[in-house]
Design an enzyme around this catalytic site. Sequence first.
Site, PDB file in Angstrom:
ATOM      1  N   SER A 144       0.832  -1.203   0.000  1.00  0.00           N
ATOM      2  CA  SER A 144       0.000   0.000   0.000  1.00  0.00           C
ATOM      3  C   SER A 144       0.873   1.262   0.000  1.00  0.00           C
ATOM      4  O   SER A 144       1.698   1.412  -0.893  1.00  0.00           O
ATOM      5  CB  SER A 144      -0.951  -0.063   1.203  1.00  0.00           C
ATOM      6  OG  SER A 144      -1.953   0.890   1.080  1.00  0.00           O
TER       7      SER A 144
ATOM      8  N   ASP B 177     -10.210  -3.596  -5.119  1.00  0.00           N
ATOM      9  CA  ASP B 177      -9.313  -2.593  -4.544  1.00  0.00           C
ATOM     10  C   ASP B 177      -9.282  -1.382  -5.471  1.00  0.00           C
ATOM     11  O   ASP B 177      -9.044  -1.537  -6.674  1.00  0.00           O
ATOM     12  CB  ASP B 177      -7.901  -3.212  -4.412  1.00  0.00           C
ATOM     13  CG  ASP B 177      -6.875  -2.242  -3.836  1.00  0.00           C
ATOM     14  OD1 ASP B 177      -7.244  -1.108  -3.475  1.00  0.00           O
ATOM     15  OD2 ASP B 177      -5.689  -2.634  -3.748  1.00  0.00           O
TER      16      ASP B 177
ATOM     17  N   HIS C  82      -8.217  -4.738  -0.720  1.00  0.00           N
ATOM     18  CA  HIS C  82      -7.072  -3.946  -0.292  1.00  0.00           C
ATOM     19  C   HIS C  82      -6.660  -4.289   1.145  1.00  0.00           C
ATOM     20  O   HIS C  82      -7.485  -4.286   2.046  1.00  0.00           O
ATOM     21  CB  HIS C  82      -7.349  -2.450  -0.399  1.00  0.00           C
ATOM     22  CG  HIS C  82      -6.091  -1.642  -0.191  1.00  0.00           C
ATOM     23  ND1 HIS C  82      -5.146  -1.513  -1.180  1.00  0.00           N
ATOM     24  CD2 HIS C  82      -5.599  -1.009   0.893  1.00  0.00           C
ATOM     25  CE1 HIS C  82      -4.131  -0.803  -0.713  1.00  0.00           C
ATOM     26  NE2 HIS C  82      -4.372  -0.489   0.541  1.00  0.00           N
TER      27      HIS C  82
END
Length: 408
Positions: A191, A348, A378
């Site tokens: 991320s 995501d 995600h």
Amino acid sequence: MKLAVGLCLLLTLLSAYYIYIPLPSTVSEPWKLMLLDATFRGVQHLGHLAHHLGLSHYITVLNFAVMSFEILAPLSSENVRVSDVMFDKVLVRVFEATKLPSKDLKRSVIYIHGGGWALGSARMRSYDHLCRKMAEDMNAVIVSVEYRLAPDVHFPEQYTDVYVATKYFLHPNVLVRYSVDPDRVAISGDSAGGNLAAAVCQQLALDHSVSNKLKLQALIYPVLQALDFNTPSYQQNRDVPILYRPLMARFWLEYLNGDIGFIQPLLVNNHSALELSQATMSRAKLNWTSLLPSNFKKNYKPVVQTIGTPRVLEEVPAFLDVRAAPLLADKGVLQLLPKTYIMTCEHDVLRDDGTMYVKRLEEAGVQVTHDHYDDGFHGCMIFGIWPTYFSVGVRTMTNYIKWLDQNL
Ligand SMILES: *[C@@H]1O[C@H](CO)[C@@H](O)[C@H](O)[C@H]1NC(C)=O
Ligand SMILES: *[C@@H]1O[C@H](CO)[C@@H](O)[C@H](O)[C@H]1NC(C)=O
């Protein structure tokens, strides 16, 4: 402990109101995801409340909740020695495999945790678990960087912390101290940590003062750009937990120290409108109509404004800075990058950030492995341990470590 239990109960009660949301049937274990999402949303509502009452910063509340469950002291085990040390003024947690002690040099991964440049910690249970497992499975040295977070610091500080710690580690004397093979060091992150890993990897490739280069980069559902909040994955997953569009826009504004009032203009792409000539070159680098495969594009239409809101880029020029948005790098820089692993998830908003980077790297001649999970969401890779256990969490982590093991 009592506090954690109390907080947990309170959050559970609050969450009961929010739990049910419709989810795509293809997502991994939907009911668990609903619970996870409801807890996270409950915390966000508390954060908004505290922020509006002037009690605390929104992000501080979120981080308090995330960390109160999960902070760990550096605990060594039979097979892994764990220590918290400073790498040139930056705190890092080092995991050194101790089984099969041999004179052979070890492999190493510099790991950057996720959390929107604002949340999380190398000392969190989930990241501690991941890095410990990597060290053990690969008989390697893992350096997990405890970079400083928003709202205490903003861009470029998070980036700089990671850069400084990485450069320090790559110094020949330091590699010797940890018995690390200089030719077998990778950088990786998930991320926002994938964002920082990608940015540092690019800038290191250009830094002639560093003699040891990275062998690999491995990016887990990375954030790579902030000029288009309407890629097909942003459009398709606008209602899918746990990373909603406004939260992602907010993370960007917290990172780049922009006015929170800019969330709405960002969401309609007003900040990258056609008449804003300073964004023209950058926009072409994330033109998804040419960069994405048709099964990702489906029937989604590009959202392009003409006039937009010029004030955003005037006040926050960092939206165009490659150190903040590595997808905007020139082909000449991408050509210098090492072999790459990119993981993306179908459910995501950031799926297309990663997928566009795959394509641009391939066009620059870089060897890329793209691992895409149809049932992934995600953040799933750190949800592989109790009480947030998802089968896709275990699968993604296993395949990620396997790739590193085979390629590093
Ligand atoms: C994006 O690519 C398409 C197809 O190649 C092209 O028609 C369009 O003009 C491009 N847009 C931008 C902003 O570069
Ligand atoms: C986007 O920009 C247009 C001007 O081009 C403006 O009318 C509109 O209010 C802006 N939208 C947002 C959400 O800021």
